[in-house]
Design a protein around this motif. Structure first.
Motif, PDB file in Angstrom:
ATOM      1  N   SER A 192       8.482 -30.718 -32.666  1.00  0.00           N
ATOM      2  CA  SER A 192       7.831 -29.417 -32.446  1.00  0.00           C
ATOM      3  C   SER A 192       7.258 -29.278 -31.030  1.00  0.00           C
ATOM      4  CB  SER A 192       6.722 -29.213 -33.472  1.00  0.00           C
ATOM      5  OG  SER A 192       5.803 -30.260 -33.354  1.00  0.00           O
ATOM      6  N   SER A 193       7.551 -30.256 -30.159  1.00  0.00           N
ATOM      7  CA  SER A 193       7.112 -30.122 -28.759  1.00  0.00           C
ATOM      8  C   SER A 193       8.267 -29.727 -27.838  1.00  0.00           C
ATOM      9  CB  SER A 193       6.563 -31.454 -28.242  1.00  0.00           C
ATOM     10  OG  SER A 193       5.542 -31.912 -29.047  1.00  0.00           O
ATOM     11  N   TYR A 194       9.478 -29.586 -28.402  1.00  0.00           N
ATOM     12  CA  TYR A 194      10.659 -29.391 -27.552  1.00  0.00           C
ATOM     13  C   TYR A 194      11.483 -28.177 -27.982  1.00  0.00           C
ATOM     14  CZ  TYR A 194       9.993 -34.131 -25.782  1.00  0.00           C
ATOM     15  OH  TYR A 194       9.485 -35.246 -25.182  1.00  0.00           O
ATOM     16  N   GLU A 213      13.025 -23.022 -29.934  1.00  0.00           N
ATOM     17  CA  GLU A 213      11.841 -23.504 -29.231  1.00  0.00           C
ATOM     18  C   GLU A 213      10.794 -24.024 -30.216  1.00  0.00           C
ATOM     19  OE1 GLU A 213      11.448 -24.166 -26.195  1.00  0.00           O
ATOM     20  OE2 GLU A 213       9.291 -24.295 -25.878  1.00  0.00           O
ATOM     21  N   LYS A 214      10.417 -25.268 -30.038  1.00  0.00           N
ATOM     22  CA  LYS A 214       9.342 -25.909 -30.789  1.00  0.00           C
ATOM     23  C   LYS A 214       9.381 -25.627 -32.288  1.00  0.00           C
ATOM     24  CE  LYS A 214       6.353 -26.355 -26.794  1.00  0.00           C
ATOM     25  NZ  LYS A 214       6.916 -25.633 -25.688  1.00  0.00           N
ATOM     26  N   PRO A 215      10.481 -26.028 -32.953  1.00  0.00           N
ATOM     27  CA  PRO A 215      10.561 -25.785 -34.403  1.00  0.00           C
ATOM     28  C   PRO A 215       9.661 -26.756 -35.158  1.00  0.00           C
ATOM     29  CG  PRO A 215      12.403 -27.116 -33.687  1.00  0.00           C
ATOM     30  CD  PRO A 215      11.620 -26.786 -32.443  1.00  0.00           C
ATOM     31  N   ARG A 236      15.218 -30.847 -17.513  1.00  0.00           N
ATOM     32  CA  ARG A 236      16.197 -30.695 -16.439  1.00  0.00           C
ATOM     33  C   ARG A 236      17.286 -29.725 -16.887  1.00  0.00           C
ATOM     34  NH1 ARG A 236      12.598 -33.189 -14.606  1.00  0.00           N
ATOM     35  NH2 ARG A 236      12.628 -35.050 -13.315  1.00  0.00           N
ATOM     36  N   TYR A 237      17.580 -28.754 -16.035  1.00  0.00           N
ATOM     37  CA  TYR A 237      18.556 -27.727 -16.380  1.00  0.00           C
ATOM     38  C   TYR A 237      19.332 -27.323 -15.120  1.00  0.00           C
ATOM     39  CZ  TYR A 237      14.758 -26.836 -19.836  1.00  0.00           C
ATOM     40  OH  TYR A 237      13.762 -26.945 -20.786  1.00  0.00           O
ATOM     41  N   VAL A 238      20.574 -26.862 -15.323  1.00  0.00           N
ATOM     42  CA  VAL A 238      21.277 -26.131 -14.259  1.00  0.00           C
ATOM     43  C   VAL A 238      21.703 -24.803 -14.882  1.00  0.00           C
ATOM     44  CG1 VAL A 238      23.379 -26.005 -12.862  1.00  0.00           C
ATOM     45  CG2 VAL A 238      22.061 -28.117 -12.914  1.00  0.00           C
TER      46      VAL A 238
HETATM   47  C1  G1P Z   1       9.195 -26.886 -22.211  1.00  0.00           C
HETATM   48  C2  G1P Z   1      10.312 -26.073 -22.865  1.00  0.00           C
HETATM   49  C3  G1P Z   1      10.956 -26.850 -23.995  1.00  0.00           C
HETATM   50  C4  G1P Z   1      11.441 -28.194 -23.476  1.00  0.00           C
HETATM   51  C5  G1P Z   1      10.265 -28.959 -22.831  1.00  0.00           C
HETATM   52  C6  G1P Z   1      10.733 -30.242 -22.195  1.00  0.00           C
HETATM   53  O1  G1P Z   1       8.111 -27.008 -23.099  1.00  0.00           O
HETATM   54  O2  G1P Z   1       9.771 -24.844 -23.324  1.00  0.00           O
HETATM   55  O3  G1P Z   1      12.045 -26.119 -24.517  1.00  0.00           O
HETATM   56  O4  G1P Z   1      12.007 -28.938 -24.522  1.00  0.00           O
HETATM   57  O5  G1P Z   1       9.651 -28.157 -21.825  1.00  0.00           O
HETATM   58  O6  G1P Z   1       9.658 -30.974 -21.695  1.00  0.00           O
HETATM   59  P1  G1P Z   1       6.650 -27.463 -22.597  1.00  0.00           P
HETATM   60  O7  G1P Z   1       6.717 -28.968 -22.483  1.00  0.00           O
HETATM   61  O8  G1P Z   1       6.430 -26.794 -21.285  1.00  0.00           O
HETATM   62  O9  G1P Z   1       5.716 -27.012 -23.664  1.00  0.00           O
END
Ligand code: G1P
Length: 295
Positions: free
Chosen positions: A167-169, A189-191, A205-207
């Motif tokens: 739920s953090s990713y 997002e964060k399920p 990391r993204y492109v």
């Molecule tokens: C962001 C993104 C999330 C990603 C994560 C990676 O969340 O919204 O999709 O998986 O970074 O660290 P945040 O960590 O800013 O809450």
């Protein structure tokens, strides 16, 4: 077409590191003697990036000062003939061309990315989140750029995430193409862990192809009442194939308190001048920590 521009969002409030981040950007937290953001900038440069945009916000001036010249300090070191430190300080400010854009209020990662739209224009770009340090001979961003060059499509770095951290990713659903690559089918997002489509999460990391900008705008506000990059990725996936790449390398999540402690220990053990002393100290305290008579 290759990727020459990179965006580093660094406007977040860093609440996990309060009170330190009350008056200091979380991106400036040092791993021993080097701020986290320097590792991120170095990864971008080592991946062929020539133009870096850092999205900052209020209270983030220290980042700009860090990558700027420091005349008083340089003069002082020169007077003391401390050439080694002088070089270190000068090297930081001559790393690369860095531009700064301020996000007026923290309104989500998607919004931070949108702030750079005019600067980036109609070309592909990389996004490197300031919380992750990834160590590998071939940088993670360079691996994503390779995939972009092969397919001409947006590519996200992913790795397996423990159940309690789902739920953090942004968690993906992907169709495996080979051992290291998925075609993205969905991303959430964060399920909650029960509703996560898999245990594979997008790390920082993204492109992207430039079409991501319109998709973020169209997606609007999402989870946490913020503009989420993930929602933009979801929309982009309706019109363009997106790849998710299991990158090679060791990732340190320095945005997490335990991850931060682990990175300091790891970097200390990699540092020749610290390694033996740190090992000795660790051996010592492990003996006392394990000894019940010590409690
Ligand atoms: C962001 C993104 C999330 C990603 C994560 C990676 O969340 O919204 O999709 O998986 O970074 O660290 P945040 O960590 O800013 O809450």
């Amino acid at each position: 077409m290759t990727v020459k521009k990179a965006l580093i969002p660094a406007a977040g409030l860093g609440t996990r590191f309060l009170p330190a981040t009350k008056s200091m950007p979380k991106e400036m937290l040092p791993i021993i003697d080097t701020p986290v953001i320097q590792y991120v900038v170095e990864e971008a440069i080592a991946s062929g990036i020539e133009d870096i945009i850092i999205i900052t916000g209020r209270g983030k001036r220290a980042i700009e000062d860090y990558f700027d010249d420091s005349p008083e300090l340089e003069m002082h070191l020169a007077k003391k003939h401390n050439t080694e430190l002088l070089k270190l300080v000068r090297d930081v400010s001559s790393l690369v061309d860095i531009h700064y854009i301020r996000q007026k209020e923290p309104n989500g990662l998607g919004d931070a990315v949108l702030r750079a739209e005019n600067h980036i224009g109609n070309e592909p770009f990389a996004v490197l989140l300031g919380d992750d340090i990834i160590v590998n001979d071939k940088p993670c961003t360079a691996q994503l750029i390779d995939n972009f060059q092969k397919y001409g499509r947006s590519t996200l770095a992913v790795e397996e995430v423990p159940y309690e951290k789902l739920s953090s990713y942004g968690i993906i659903k992907g169709k495996p193409l080979n051992d290291s690559l998925y075609v993205l089918e969905d991303i959430v997002e964060k399920p909650s862990p029960e509703n996560a489509p898999s245990n594979i999460g997008a790390i920082g990391r993204y492109v992207f192809t430039p079409e991501i900008f319109d998709c973020i705008k169209e997606a609007g506000t999402g989870v946490g009442d913020e503009i989420q990059l993930t929602d933009g990725i979801r929309l982009l996936n309706n019109t363009q194939t997106i790849y998710a790449c299991r990158f090679e390398g060791k990732r340190f999540d320095t945005g997490d308190r335990l991850g931060y402690v682990k990175s300091i220990i790891d970097f200390a053990l990699k540092n020749e001048s610290l390694r033996e002393d740190v090992l000795e100290y660790l051996r010592d305290i492990l003996v006392t920590v394990d000894d019940p008579s010590d409690k």
